[in-house]
Each structure stands twice: as structure tokens, then as C-alpha cells.
Design an enzyme around this catalytic site. Structure first.
Site, mmCIF file in Angstrom:
data_model
loop_
_atom_site.group_PDB
_atom_site.id
_atom_site.type_symbol
_atom_site.label_atom_id
_atom_site.label_comp_id
_atom_site.label_asym_id
_atom_site.label_seq_id
_atom_site.Cartn_x
_atom_site.Cartn_y
_atom_site.Cartn_z
ATOM 1 N N TYR A 107 0.850 -1.186 0.000
ATOM 2 C CA TYR A 107 0.000 0.000 0.000
ATOM 3 C C TYR A 107 0.887 1.237 0.000
ATOM 4 O O TYR A 107 1.861 1.315 0.751
ATOM 5 C CB TYR A 107 -0.897 0.032 1.232
ATOM 6 N N LYS A 130 -2.076 0.390 -25.364
ATOM 7 C CA LYS A 130 -2.288 0.857 -26.741
ATOM 8 C C LYS A 130 -0.950 1.000 -27.477
ATOM 9 O O LYS A 130 -0.115 0.107 -27.412
ATOM 10 C CB LYS A 130 -3.102 2.148 -26.740
ATOM 11 N N THR A 145 -3.358 6.676 -21.699
ATOM 12 C CA THR A 145 -3.189 5.317 -21.181
ATOM 13 C C THR A 145 -1.742 4.921 -21.446
ATOM 14 O O THR A 145 -0.990 5.635 -22.115
ATOM 15 C CB THR A 145 -4.120 4.326 -21.886
ATOM 16 N N GLU A 161 -0.564 4.769 -0.372
ATOM 17 C CA GLU A 161 -1.429 5.936 -0.497
ATOM 18 C C GLU A 161 -0.634 7.215 -0.272
ATOM 19 O O GLU A 161 0.174 7.309 0.650
ATOM 20 C CB GLU A 161 -2.576 5.845 0.501
ATOM 21 N N ASP A 194 -6.490 14.143 -24.775
ATOM 22 C CA ASP A 194 -6.450 12.725 -24.414
ATOM 23 C C ASP A 194 -5.727 12.018 -25.559
ATOM 24 O O ASP A 194 -6.307 11.731 -26.591
ATOM 25 C CB ASP A 194 -7.874 12.204 -24.249
ATOM 26 N N ARG A 241 -1.581 -1.902 -18.448
ATOM 27 C CA ARG A 241 -2.860 -1.193 -18.487
ATOM 28 C C ARG A 241 -2.907 -0.211 -17.327
ATOM 29 O O ARG A 241 -3.153 -0.593 -16.182
ATOM 30 C CB ARG A 241 -4.013 -2.187 -18.428
#
Length: 477
Positions: free
Chosen positions: A70, A260, A257, A72, A231, A266
Site C-alpha cells: 500500500y 495501446k 493510457t 497511499e 487525451d 494497463r
């Protein structure tokens, strides 16, 4: 006084742990499903423009110990302990991201924590807009993306349906391409923007085969006091290698992203200008804690590893081949008598207009799937329905990764032509125009079975990144 020595005893560590059992032994059912998917990818022709095949190195990151942690917060400001190594991982990813796109770290920053492109886009809206602020993005039937504000209207029910969260929480007025050319209709956009006065103007799309005129978008944004966001998810690999125009020259925010055309894991990234408008703290806060929990550091490591490859000469050659292959398959389809939206392509994808043949993209997508050719139905300008569109979107990044060149893509075009001929024959024999009646004719069709066999034989000649043929436990479809 010296402290008394501890007299507590500890258990003997076990020789082995359940967590060290391989998937094949632990869950044979899931192992077989994954092997079957590997086999499908190997023996099929992957033409979905948004898909690619990532590397073994990236997969090593995704399956690494980083998935346990984790983290955060941001590097140096976490809400958990034990993040000293993870901080280095994320900082390395940030620095490589800026370097890969040629950005000055004094002028641009980047958040590499978005789980994917859609969360990245919504984080930008959350950070920089107020609820019900106005936004303009390319309409989905014109090649835009759901997250750019798409919604529909039902004349029968008399209701508007917000398809994406963008159109739920913000006031969206999409712009479109010309019904004659398929290119961005800047005259209409400029006129509409002058009336609508959007708080944010979005450029970029998911099915637009031409390059983007960012200077014109900047001009329209400035006339209306709009923020300008790009984008670039689809063309990210092209932008990084200077094989497409540079949105960073004109835009305030750039999202992407990382799969692609970039060919990584991903995930997503948000780039923002560092200036008096203070985008950085707003975007960082929107990503966490506003919209996400702990970042997926194994994905972030995968992004960093892929960005190292993106800066290589080999990757630049790959992107050039992607574009050459897109031109080659487009030219071959035209030679077969087919129509391409906008007449061709400047990038990694093309829109194949099947309306002159009288068959829908939905039917060809289903038939190609049955032949182990993966494409997706797609609206072509002038279409009335996104569910039964008149076209198919074709992309070249995935097969180019496998080593396909122009001659191979011309062979792929021949397979696609055979698919349409079979589809037209079946459509004529179907009892109705319904898609399910069309699909029922697939079983037992000898011509379709032969096409599938030919596709499998052709595709399996080429290697796959990430694993070798000998590493596959299942080798038949």
C-alpha cells in the site's frame, strides 16, 4: 541496571509456505484458462486499435512483490510506512515519463497513479472543473471517447441518457466531424464554442485516423476562456517518438493510457503544466484521495520499464512500422473495392466503411471473431446507431509488435476480404436482418471453417512477446 534477556521462545519457520505453490498446482482451472487465452492470442490476428502485446519485462513488474504494498499518497508523503523503495519506483517512473515526451520538469509535472485512462480523465475534470461546468469533446460516433462527455437521446422515450460520468456531472456539448470528409469540423466547433463557452475543450479520440490540429484547438479555447486538454491515449507512442504532432506544445493538460500504442501495462498518466494556475496540487488531490485509493505500484513499475523501451531506437522503428502497416492494409482494402473513412490514415488505425457493401460492422465483427480475427464494430460519420454501426475499426500496433510488415498486412487484408464475402453470402441466406439469425449460420459453415484454419496457420508463424511457444501448455484452439 542491564535489561533482562528475553526468555520467550519462537516457532520453527516452516520449510515451505502455501503462497509458494505455482498457479498450475494451486488452481489448475485458472491456469488452463490463462493458457487458452495465450493460445488464442498466438493463433489469432489482433486488429483492435486499442490493444497491444506487452513485454516479458513489463509482465515481470506486474507479477512482482510491488503488488503487496500500500502506498497511499505521493513519494515522500505516504500514509503508510515501508515505502522507501516504492518511492524510488514512482519517482523513476515520473522522471522517465517527462523525459520520454521531451518535457522540461520545471514546466511540466506528471501523476502516474491513475488506474487507467478513464479514471485519469475523470480526475482532471474533478480537479479543474466545478459540477455542471461545461465541457466539449469529440462525439463518440465521430471517433471520440465515452469519457469526453457522450450521451444519447431517445425520441421514443423523450429522455436523454448520460452514458459516461462526464455527462452525468458536467454539462456536455460534443462537437463532430464533417459528414462529408470525416475530418474535424472546425467551423462548426468554433461557432458552437462561441455560444456554449465551455470551461474545458477536449481534443483526442479513440477512432480518428488523422492527426490533430492542436494550434486550432488552442485558438478556439483561448477565444472562449477554456482550458485545453488532450487525451492522447491512442497515439501516445506516436507522440513520444515524434511520429505525430505534439500536444504538449499547445495543451494545458495531457492524459494518456500506457498500453495501446505505448505498449506498456494497463494504466494511465496525467501530465500538467506547472504555472500560476496551480494544476499540480489539484490533480494530485483528485487522483487521491478524491477518486482512488492506494496506487498500484506494480503497474507503475511496469510503466517505468516500458518508458525505458519507448526512448530506444528500436521503439521508434516500431512506431514507424505501425504507421507503414496501417497505410499498407488500408491500401490493400481499397484495392479490394472498399471505402476508408477520410480516405486513409495518418496514424495507427483506420475506419473501414462497410455501408457500400450493405453489411454492418456488428456482423463483420462477429464473423471475424469466429475466424480468429479480432476487430471491433465502430461508428462511421453519418451513422445513426453506435450499436449497429456501418464500420469496423482496424489497428496495427499489436500485430506489428509480433513482427508483421507491409506484406503481412496485405495478407491480413485478404483475410478480411474473404470474411466480408462469407458474410454477404450468409446475410443473403439469413431468415431476417437480425444479428442473432446471422450468427446462427456460423456453425457448420465449411468456408468459414477453412478461413479460421488458414488464419490460425498464418498467425502462428509469428512469435509472441512475453512467452514462447514452448512455454504454452495448450497449443490447440
Amino acid at each position: 541496571m542491564a535489561a533482562a534477556a528475553s526468555t520467550a521462545t519462537t516457532s520453527t519457520p516452516p520449510a515451505t509456505l502455501p503462497g509458494n505453490v505455482a498457479l498450475k498446482e494451486h488452481d489448475p482451472e485458472m491456469f488452463e484458462l490463462i493458457e487458452r487465452e495465450k493460445n488464442r492470442q498466438w493463433k489469432s490476428l489482433e486488429l483492435i486499435a486499442s490493444e497491444n502485446f506487452t513485454s516479458r519485462a513489463v509482465m515481470d513488474c506486474l507479477g512482482s512483490a510491488l503488488t503487496n504494498k500500500y502506498a497511499e499518497g505521493l513519494p515522500g508523503a505516504r500514509y503508510y510506512g515501508g515505502n522507501e523503495v516504492v518511492d524510488e519506483v514512482e519517482r523513476l517512473c515520473q522522471s522517465r515519463a517527462l523525459k520520454a515526451y521531451g518535457l522540461n520538469p520545471d514546466e511540466w509535472g506528471v501523476n502516474v497513479q491513475p488506474y487507467s485512462g478513464s479514471p485519469a480523465n475523470f480526475a482532471v475534470y474533478t480537479a479543474l472543473l466545478k459540477p455542471h461546468d461545461r465541457i466539449m469533446g469529440l462525439d463518440l460516433p465521430s471517433g471520440g471517447h465515452l469519457t469526453h462527455g457522450f450521451y444519447t437521446y431517445s425520441k421514443k422515450e423523450g429522455t436523454r441518457k448520460s452514458v459516461s460520468a462526464t455527462s452525468i456531472y458536467f454539462e456536455s456539448l460534443p462537437y463532430r466531424v464533417s459528414s462529408e470528409t470525416g475530418l474535424i469540423d472546425f467551423e462548426s466547433l468554433e461557432h458552437t464554442a462561441a455560444l456554449f463557452k465551455p470551461a474545458m475543450l477536449v481534443c483526442g479520440g479513440s477512432a480518428y485516423p488523422r492527426d490533430w490540429d492542436y494550434a486550432k484547438f488552442r485558438e478556439i479555447a483561448d477565444k472562449n476562456g477554456s482550458l485545453l486538454m488532450c487525451d492522447m491515449a491512442h497515439i501516445s507512442g506516436l507522440v513520444a517518438t515524434k511520429e505525430a504532432r505534439d500536444p504538449f506544445e499547445f495543451c494545458d493538460i495531457v492524459t494518456t493510457t500506457t498500453h495501446k500504442s505505448l505498449r506498456g501495462p494497463r494504466a494511465g498518466m496525467i501530465f500538467f503544466r506547472k504555472d500560476a494556475r496551480g494544476f499540480e496540487p489539484k490533480i494530485n488531490f483528485a487522483v487521491f484521495p478524491s477518486l482512488q485509493g492506494g496506487p498500484h505500484e506494480h503497474q507503475i513499475a511496469g510503466i517505468a520499464t516500458q518508458l525505458k523501451e519507448v526512448m530506444s531506437d528500436e521503439f521508434k522503428a516500431y512506431i514507424r512500422q505501425v504507421k507503414a502497416n496501417a497505410r499498407a492494409i488500408g491500401e490493400a482494402l481499397v484495392e479490394h473495392g472498399y471505402t476508408l473513412a477520410t480516405g486513409g490514415t495518418d496514424n495507427h488505425l483506420l475506419l473501414w466503411d462497410l455501408r457500400p457493401q450493405g453489411i454492418t460492422g456488428s456482423k463483420i465483427e462477429k464473423l471475424c471473431d469466429a475466424a480468429c480475427i479480432t476487430v471491433n464494430k465502430n461508428s462511421v460519420y453519418g451513422d445513426r446507431s453506435a450499436m449497429s454501426p456501418g464500420g469496423v475499426r482496424i489497428g496495427t500496433p499489436a500485430l506489428t509488435t509480433r513482427g508483421f510488415t507491409e506484406a503481412d498486412f496485405r495478407a491480413v487484408a485478404d483475410f478480411l476480404h474473404r470474411s466480408v464475402q462469407i458474410g454477404l453470402r450468409m446475410q443473403a441466406a439469413a431468415p431476417s436482418k437480425r444479428l442473432d439469425d446471422f450468427v446462427k449460420l456460423f456453425d457448420g459453415d465449411e468456408e468459414l471453417a477453412t478461413l479460421r484454419k488458414d488464419v490460425n496457420a498464418f498467425a502462428s508463424r509469428f512469435a509472441m512477446p512475453g512467452w514462447t511457444k514452448d512455454e504454452m501448455a495448450v497449443t490447440t484452439l
